[in-house]
Design an enzyme around this catalytic site. Structure first.
Site, PDB file in Angstrom:
ATOM      1  N   ASN A  62       0.832  -1.207   0.000  1.00 36.67           N
ATOM      2  CA  ASN A  62       0.000   0.000   0.000  1.00 36.67           C
ATOM      3  C   ASN A  62       0.866   1.256   0.000  1.00 36.67           C
ATOM      4  OD1 ASN A  62       0.551  -0.889   2.680  1.00 36.67           O
ATOM      5  ND2 ASN A  62      -1.036   0.431   3.515  1.00 36.67           N
ATOM      6  N   GLU A  64       0.452   5.239   0.527  1.00 32.32           N
ATOM      7  CA  GLU A  64      -0.459   6.289   1.002  1.00 32.32           C
ATOM      8  C   GLU A  64      -0.024   7.661   0.524  1.00 32.32           C
ATOM      9  OE1 GLU A  64      -0.907   5.659   5.247  1.00 32.32           O
ATOM     10  OE2 GLU A  64      -2.076   3.833   4.883  1.00 32.32           O
ATOM     11  N   CYS A  73      -4.246   0.750  -2.351  1.00 31.94           N
ATOM     12  CA  CYS A  73      -4.056  -0.499  -1.601  1.00 31.94           C
ATOM     13  C   CYS A  73      -3.022  -1.396  -2.288  1.00 31.94           C
ATOM     14  CB  CYS A  73      -5.368  -1.278  -1.544  1.00 31.94           C
ATOM     15  SG  CYS A  73      -6.662  -0.502  -0.594  1.00 31.94           S
ATOM     16  N   GLU A  75      -3.155  -4.561  -2.948  1.00 36.04           N
ATOM     17  CA  GLU A  75      -3.705  -5.502  -3.928  1.00 36.04           C
ATOM     18  C   GLU A  75      -3.818  -4.858  -5.308  1.00 36.04           C
ATOM     19  OE1 GLU A  75      -4.787  -4.768  -0.934  1.00 36.04           O
ATOM     20  OE2 GLU A  75      -6.058  -6.301  -0.062  1.00 36.04           O
ATOM     21  N   CYS A 112     -10.328  -4.781   0.593  1.00 42.09           N
ATOM     22  CA  CYS A 112     -11.427  -3.808   0.654  1.00 42.09           C
ATOM     23  C   CYS A 112     -12.330  -3.952  -0.583  1.00 42.09           C
ATOM     24  CB  CYS A 112     -10.872  -2.387   0.748  1.00 42.09           C
ATOM     25  SG  CYS A 112     -10.293  -1.729  -0.828  1.00 42.09           S
ATOM     26  N   CYS A 115     -10.764  -3.122  -3.953  1.00 39.06           N
ATOM     27  CA  CYS A 115      -9.817  -4.143  -4.425  1.00 39.06           C
ATOM     28  C   CYS A 115     -10.565  -5.377  -4.927  1.00 39.06           C
ATOM     29  CB  CYS A 115      -8.836  -4.516  -3.317  1.00 39.06           C
ATOM     30  SG  CYS A 115      -7.649  -3.200  -2.997  1.00 39.06           S
TER      31      CYS A 115
HETATM   32  N1  THU Z   1      -5.285  -1.313   2.556  1.00 43.48           N
HETATM   33  C1  THU Z   1      -4.750  -2.178   1.660  1.00 43.48           C
HETATM   34  O1  THU Z   1      -3.614  -2.008   1.205  1.00 43.48           O
HETATM   35  N2  THU Z   1      -5.503  -3.226   1.278  1.00 43.48           N
HETATM   36  C2  THU Z   1      -6.777  -3.462   1.710  1.00 43.48           C
HETATM   37  O2  THU Z   1      -7.445  -4.333   1.190  1.00 43.48           O
HETATM   38  C3  THU Z   1      -7.320  -2.686   2.810  1.00 43.48           C
HETATM   39  C4  THU Z   1      -6.605  -1.445   3.136  1.00 43.48           C
HETATM   40  C5  THU Z   1      -4.475  -0.150   2.951  1.00 43.48           C
HETATM   41  C6  THU Z   1      -5.019   1.170   2.449  1.00 43.48           C
HETATM   42  C7  THU Z   1      -4.447   2.127   3.463  1.00 43.48           C
HETATM   43  O3  THU Z   1      -3.132   2.455   3.062  1.00 43.48           O
HETATM   44  C8  THU Z   1      -4.373   1.307   4.736  1.00 43.48           C
HETATM   45  O4  THU Z   1      -4.445  -0.042   4.352  1.00 43.48           O
HETATM   46  C9  THU Z   1      -5.477   1.606   5.738  1.00 43.48           C
HETATM   47  O5  THU Z   1      -6.725   1.548   5.147  1.00 43.48           O
END
Ligand code: THU
Length: 163
Positions: A62, A64, A73, A75, A112, A115
């Site tokens: 991920n 940010e 994310c 994925e 999520c 994704c």
């Molecule tokens: N996140 C992911 O990388 N994958 C997911 O399926 C759920 C959330 C990341 C996004 C963000 O950087 C952090 O987790 C918190 O939501």
């Protein structure tokens, strides 16, 4: 009226050693990929490893952003990279590993909604299921046999009148 119950088979492994060698390797790649997560805001680090039909493994983590919605994310970083690098090569499995430095005891990562939607696009395009391995730093590992299992009634191109 008709009632329909939709369920799916979730495989729960108490330990990685119960998985095949290839699955263990893929989970390890996801766990390693997590180290390159850029998650200064959530402190929630996620790694993903995509296994392709040609044997290649594409990783993602991920990423940010100070403008929160601009982040992506793990994925989607991984699956979009796979689609960009190996277009037309089927995706077999996606392993995901998550951990939080706020609370190390997260249960297995659950992709999520965005994704799930992104991944099911590839599953439907290739007409072959994509299996999922969900894990965290410790604890059990969940395996799902396809994205459709965890995204029933998914939106797809047929709604757009394209297929
Ligand atoms: N996140 C992911 O990388 N994958 C997911 O399926 C759920 C959330 C990341 C996004 C963000 O950087 C952090 O987790 C918190 O939501």
């Amino acid at each position: 009226m008709e009632k329909k119950k939709i369920g799916f088979e979730l495989l729960i492994f108490d330990d990685a050693s119960e998985l095949s060698q290839n699955e263990q390797k893929l989970l390890h790649e996801a766990s390693m990929a997590r180290q390159n997560a850029y998650a200064p805001y959530s402190k929630f680090r996620v790694g993903a490893a995509v296994l392709l039909e040609n044997g290649e493994v594409i990783i993602g983590s991920n990423q940010e952003n100070a403008s929160y919605p601009a982040g992506l994310c793990a994925e989607r970083v991984a699956i979009f990279h796979a689609g960009a690098k190996y277009p037309g090569v089927a995706v077999k499995t996606i392993a995901i590993c998550a951990s939080s430095s706020k609370d190390g005891t997260v249960s297995p990562a659950a992709p999520c909604g965005n994704c799930r939607q992104s991944i099911i696009e590839y599953e439907q395009k290739q007409r072959l299921p994509i299996s999922l391995l969900l894990s965290s730093e410790t604890g059990p590992i969940y395996k799902c046999n396809s994205m459709a299992d965890i995204l029933p009634l998914a939106f797809n191109s047929s709604f757009l009148g394209d297929s």
